[in-house]
Design a protein around this motif. Structure first.
Motif, short mmCIF file in Angstrom:
data_model
loop_
_atom_site.label_atom_id
_atom_site.label_comp_id
_atom_site.label_asym_id
_atom_site.label_seq_id
_atom_site.Cartn_x
_atom_site.Cartn_y
_atom_site.Cartn_z
N ALA A 84 -4.61 -3.56 -1.95
CA ALA A 84 -3.49 -2.93 -1.24
C ALA A 84 -2.70 -2.01 -2.15
CB ALA A 84 -2.57 -4.01 -0.67
N THR A 137 0.83 -1.21 0.00
CA THR A 137 0.00 0.00 0.00
C THR A 137 0.86 1.26 0.00
OG1 THR A 137 -1.78 -1.14 1.17
CG2 THR A 137 -1.79 1.26 1.25
N VAL A 189 -5.58 -2.28 5.53
CA VAL A 189 -5.26 -3.50 4.78
C VAL A 189 -4.71 -4.58 5.72
CG1 VAL A 189 -3.64 -4.47 3.10
CG2 VAL A 189 -4.95 -2.41 2.53
N SER A 247 -0.82 7.68 3.01
CA SER A 247 -1.25 6.31 2.71
C SER A 247 -1.21 5.38 3.91
CB SER A 247 -0.39 5.72 1.59
OG SER A 247 0.97 5.63 1.98
N ALA A 265 -2.84 1.60 4.75
CA ALA A 265 -1.98 0.44 5.04
C ALA A 265 -2.43 -0.27 6.31
CB ALA A 265 -0.53 0.88 5.16
#
Length: 344
Positions: A197, A68, A89, A82, A86
């Protein structure tokens, strides 16, 4: 140091660096949970033992959150943007592991009792459920004006993932499974979350272009390569390295990709392998050893190795087509190399 060693060293350093970025936020998210679920979740992440005593070195590698952060970096999205995606995920990934271990009856995960073996199936099931809820909560909270797009991206992957997992379970009872059906199952069960991802960090930032589409295809093919290698490890993996029982997939008569490829062989020995799968008696260690030999002799092992190599090549082609930022692309390439070498 060989070139391969250098690439692997870069990959492990990258995983360590991104884990150092993600773990504090992951811990903060898990701290929101009720005490009982927090205990199971922290055990699943390897932070403490079943009594809550801190432990080290028993967590996952953090591959999916790294995908990710790095995929987002490929299109210019900074890590601080991000990292929430992450975390989401990684929460989803561990939701799947908790439930998978219950469904597969796997008593070991990462060299110690799996979640259900340590706490019982109900507690592990509920912990998985709450990690999924927490993932969507974190993603909605961290995605700002792009929250709807981000959550729907994750939900689309979850639909595919659950469908793939459902097919995987159904295959255990099916008298015959085609390779196409088995590959479609793997595309849902494993590749869907890796594809997610690789685009989610960019979607959180409002970036959705042909470049991110190629990154998604990178994740899709990498996920298929990962599942193929995982299936190989499930039959021939070293328990001291995998943390799982030897021949675990064969013992539960899982119709993994190498097995399905072997069963499709016209050789008469395929009937003997099929007999092991239709029998209703428990399998012994000798039985699973014989099954592993048959899968190998019938070409299932070589087919899976070649298919994994093909999907890895496809993944890297899509990564190149995304016109990525150079450093992030080099890190992703190194991580792909680790996937390729998991069986060695």
């Amino acid at each position: 140091m060989t070139v391969t060693d250098q690439v692997d060293s870069r990959a492990w350093t990258t995983l360590d660096d991104i884990n150092a970025l993600v773990e504090p936020e992951l811990r903060a998210a898990v701290d929101r949970l009720p005490a009982a679920m927090r205990l199971v979740a922290g055990y699943q992440f390897g932070w403490w033992d079943a009594d809550g005593v801190p432990s080290q070195g028993v967590g996952g590698k953090g591959l999916r959150p790294a995908l990710t952060v790095l995929s987002a970096a490929c299109v210019g999205v900074p890590p601080q943007v991000s990292v929430g995606a992450a975390v989401a995920v990684e929460l989803v990934h561990n939701f799947t592991l908790l439930h998978d271990d219950i469904m597969d009856g796997d008593e070991l995960r990462r060299h110690r009792p799996s979640g259900w073996a340590a706490f019982g199936p109900p507690a592990a099931l509920l912990a998985g459920d709450v990690l999924l809820v927490l993932a969507t909560d974190v993603l909605a909270e961290r995605s700002g004006p792009n929250a709807v797009t981000a959550v729907r991206t994750l939900n689309a992957a979850l639909f595919a993932l659950v469908d793939g997992q459902s097919a995987d379970v159904a295959f255990e009872r099916a008298p015959d499974v085609s390779l196409d059906a088995c590959l479609a199952m793997a595309a849902g069960k494993t590749a869907a979350l890796m594809e997610c991802a690789c685009v989610l960090g960019a979607h959180v930032a409002g970036v959705r272009t042909d470049r991110t589409d190629h990154l998604g295809r990178f994740g899709h093919h990498l996920g298929l390569a990962f599942q193929l290698t995982d299936d190989l490890i499930g039959i021939w993996g070293d328990p001291t390295a995998t943390g799982k029982s030897v021949g675990a997939d064969l013992r539960v008569r899982k119709k993994s990709l190498p097995v399905v490829a072997a069963l499709r062989s016209p050789h008469p020995a395929a009937r003997r392998l099929r007999d092991f799968y239709v029998a209703d008696t428990p399998l012994t260690d000798a039985d699973t050893a014989t099954m592993a030999t048959l899968v190998d002799e019938l070409g299932g092992r070589s087919w899976a190795e070649k298919a994994a190599s093909h999907h890895l090549t496809e993944a890297l082609a899509h990564l190149d087509a995304a016109n990525p930022e150079a450093d992030a692309a080099a890190d992703l390439t190194a991580l792909a190399g680790l996937v390729d070498r998991r069986t060695r």
